[in-house]
Design an enzyme around this catalytic site. Structure first.
Site, PDB file in Angstrom:
ATOM      1  N   CYS A  95      97.689 -11.887   3.961  1.00  0.00           N
ATOM      2  CA  CYS A  95      96.479 -12.466   4.067  1.00  0.00           C
ATOM      3  C   CYS A  95      95.150 -11.991   4.924  1.00  0.00           C
ATOM      4  O   CYS A  95      94.757 -11.746   5.438  1.00  0.00           O
ATOM      5  CB  CYS A  95      96.720 -14.119   3.902  1.00  0.00           C
ATOM      6  N   HIS A 200     101.524 -15.100   0.395  1.00  0.00           N
ATOM      7  CA  HIS A 200     102.575 -16.198   0.968  1.00  0.00           C
ATOM      8  C   HIS A 200     103.829 -16.826  -0.184  1.00  0.00           C
ATOM      9  O   HIS A 200     103.789 -15.957  -0.807  1.00  0.00           O
ATOM     10  CB  HIS A 200     101.596 -17.596   0.813  1.00  0.00           C
TER      11      HIS A 200
END
Lengths: 252, 464
Positions: A95, A200
């Site tokens: 990310c 994630h």
């Protein structure tokens, strides 16, 4: 040397949505095989060299934290991280960390953060009318070495749109979810042993094969014959399958 | 228009009831369609005004404590029930309390408000006291980022909280302590001064380990868990404000109660009391409720009576007795900080017991289950007996437990909640009890089963 060294970049500042789970996963999977493992915390001001670790990990952060670490990442750790990438150290960036490994990251306020340029990509804010990309992801891995591997599962949550250049290839093709930018159907990025992803979940525990691949590739840089013994991954496999079913069956 | 809206709301509430549903938000949602600012109009009648409680954890418990105190002081109040803490829920509560002609039969409204919805309600309701418990990472996929939540709260407080209102803040939470910057009225701080209950080092639910102003890592003289403690920024000198009300003693008794001393500056002096709710976070909740009560001018006797009389709220350490003499302790877990508090309590209580961990990923739980990797399940390793991983994401929680060091042979994946509870209870000795750690919708599902068996009351009937 039988031990495995994991370097965790910005464990305090860049750790959101359970990215710590990736460190836990790498560490446990080494321990369960009887390998000695050391996790180094590499914070603001600390340097990185190609010999710092076998695996480097950087997680995601909120915009504020990303702005705080960006100059340090590029100036203090940039040269060493680039050297590590060239030397074959396995690097996983999730990310916000993934975005900073590219050339630049422009956030929603118009702030431009210069990245390390380890990955040939750039990240832009969403276009007018585009929403934040949030939800479960299922993606078919497409990078060399991923042949025959199961689909990746995870959860994405990002506003930035990442566009890959010619110097790297996508990690996977999106089956469900938005991926890098919600437009081209790609998720993540691979260049050599450097892996970037928006996933994630944490990403590694449910995609345990990717965790093992990182460990093997990172250690082979100094021990070419290194291979990992297989583990009993029944729970990992069923968790991956269950997450895939869930992702394909719900639409929020 | 107001009267029509109330009648419509009451009709919807009645329909919800005969259909056997809680109806805690639908009546308000429908009534607001008829009259947009209905809740503001109704709240304006309250002679003692509105008290709002917001924050990530502890809203429901704190609200319950404060309600007990207010009743002990003889106040007639209305308050919203657990879970319906968005505008529809507040409106439903007021509609239920209003006569068909729109007269409110109460003096004061006590509302817990979702931290994402709070900025808007501060503006709409102009509360007399606003209490902020803490700010933790919670369902970020719904609200965006924690820093944004804090910023929006701070802006709303500065712009809309009336200058005659009192702002009550948790001094121990660096994210909360600064929320009054820019507020013209009075700010009171509460906190813990119980170094004996400190934890060593940081656990991993810390959301604001860095100074908000300068980004420097915060230093802690004492830390009670996550980012809660006696904090100070070595960079810019920002530090925990001195609380005007602090819990100076807190001891967990063998009966799972907390023996507490509250020290109150100017006025009440030292206040000793026994809480029925265990856990240091409940001591903090009690301190917040007491600080709010004193800000409202309530006397010390009512504060003690109200706090000592408070029973655990819906699903928060709620003990459910089974017919065979066994029991289940329901321990709602919504985020890493909440899980860490529960695992700490399990560790403090000692003695491994069968445990159900139930993880759902419905909207009210948050769609992203990644948070389980931020929670210190490691503390549970060795402290729990057989563990039953349950809920929609049963496999995820099982995997987390495995990586936390819980013996894999002790972990069973049982997605059906009722089965999981049944199997856990079967493992408990005679008269023994089990831990159940469910996320929000898993708790609702489980309560529905227990309710069908007549073991608990429906939660909308749980209005004291």
């Amino acid at each position: 040397m039988a031990g495995v060294t994991i370097g965790w970049l910005y464990p305090g500042l860049m750790n959101i949505y359970g990215d710590r789970g990736n460190i836990i996963c790498l560490q446990r999977r080494c321990e369960w095989r009887g390998l000695e493992v050391e996790v180094l915390s590499i914070g603001m001001g600390d340097r990185v060299t190609p010999d710092t670790a076998d695996i480097l990990f950087v997680g995601g952060g909120q915009d504020r934290e990303q702005r705080l670490v960006a100059p340090d990442f590029r100036q203090v750790k940039g040269p060493g991280t680039r050297g590590a990438a060239e030397a074959g150290v396995a690097i996983l960036a999730v990310c916000g960390g993934y975005q900073l490994l590219g050339h630049e990251y422009r956030d929603a306020d118009g702030t431009v953060l210069e990245g390390l340029g380890v990955l040939d990509l750039r990240t832009e804010p969403a276009r007018p009318g585009e929403k934040r990309i949030i939800g479960n992801v299922v993606a078919e891995p497409t990078f060399p070495g991923s042949e025959g591997r199961p689909r990746l599962v995870g959860f994405e949550n990002h506003g930035g749109r990442t566009i890959l250049g010619d110097g790297c290839r996508p990690l996977a093709r999106v089956v469900r979810g938005g991926g890098n930018n919600g437009r081209d159907g790609f998720e993540g990025c691979v260049s050599g042993n450097v892996f970037g992803t928006y996933l994630h979940g944490s990403v590694l525990p449910k995609n345990a094969w990717l965790a093992d691949l990182l460990i093997e590739r990172g250690v082979r840089r100094r021990d070419p014959g290194f291979t990992l013994e297989p583990l009993d991954d029944a729970l990992e496999v069923s968790a991956r399958t269950a997450a895939e079913h869930r992702a394909l069956s719900v639409r929020w | 228009m107001t009267i029509l809206a109330i009648l419509v709301g009451k009709l919807v509430a009645w329909l919800c009831r005969i259909r056997g549903r809680g109806g805690t938000s639908l009546p308000g949602a429908v009534a607001s369609r008829v009259c947009r600012d209905l809740h503001v109009r109704l709240a304006a009648q309250l002679p003692r005004g509105v008290v709002l409680i917001t924050g990530t954890n502890g809203k429901t418990t704190t609200s319950k404590m404060l309600a007990g105190i207010m009743r002990a002081a003889g106040w007639r109040i209305v308050r919203n029930v657990s879970g319906s803490n968005l505008r529809q829920g507040l409106t439903s509560t007021l509609v239920a309390a209003a006569s068909p002609l729109g007269r409110i039969r109460a003096e004061c409204a006590l509302f817990e408000v979702d931290e994402g919805a709070a900025p808007r309600e501060i503006e709409a309701l102009a509360p007399r006291v606003l209490l902020v418990t803490n700010l933790f990472r919670d369902q970020l996929d719904r609200y965006g980022e924690l820093a944004t939540t804090a910023r929006r709260l701070r802006q709303s407080i500065a712009a809309h909280l009336p200058a005659l209102a009192t702002l009550v803040l948790n001094a121990d939470d660096p994210m909360v302590a600064g929320l009054g910057d820019g507020f013209a009225g009075e700010t009171r701080f509460f906190g813990l001064d119980c170094p004996g209950r400190a934890v060593a080092g940081a656990d991993h639910a810390s959301d604001s380990d860095e100074c908000e102003s300068c980004g420097h890592e915060l230093a802690y003289a004492v830390r009670y868990g996550a980012h809660i403690g006696a904090w100070e920024c070595p960079g810019c000198g920002r530090r925990r404000p001195e609380p005007s009300l602090a819990a100076t003693e807190a001891e967990l008794t063998p009966q799972m109660r907390e023996s507490v001393t509250l020290s109150v500056k100017d006025g009440a002096g030292e206040v000793d009391l026994l809480l029925r709710l265990p856990g240091l976070y409940n001591v903090a909740n009690a301190a917040g409720a007491a600080a709010t009560a004193f800000a409202l001018g309530i006397e010390r006797e009512a504060v003690v009576g109200g706090l000592e009389g408070t029973n655990p709220a819906f699903g928060r350490l709620e003990r459910v007795a089974m017919r065979d003499g066994k029991a289940a302790l329901l321990m709602l877990v919504k985020n890493p900080a909440g899980l860490n508090e529960m695992s700490r309590l399990i560790a403090e209580a000692g003695g491994p017991r069968p445990t159900v961990c139930a993880l759902n990923d419905n909207t009210a739980d948050g769609h992203d289950v990644s948070w389980i990797w931020d929670a210190d399940f490691e503390r549970l390793a060795g402290m729990v007996g057989p563990v039953f991983a349950s809920g929609v994401r049963a496999h995820d929680i099982a995997l987390r437990l495995k990586y936390a060091g819980v013996d894999e042979d002790a972990i069973s994946v049982v997605p059906d909640l009722r089965d999981a509870l049944g199997q856990a209870l079967a493992e408990a000795p005679e008269c023994g009890w089990v831990y159940v750690l469910p996320t929000y919708t898993a708790l609702l599902d489980l309560r529905a089963h227990l309710e069908a068996e007549g073991l608990v009351a429906p939660f909308w009937e749980e209005l004291e």
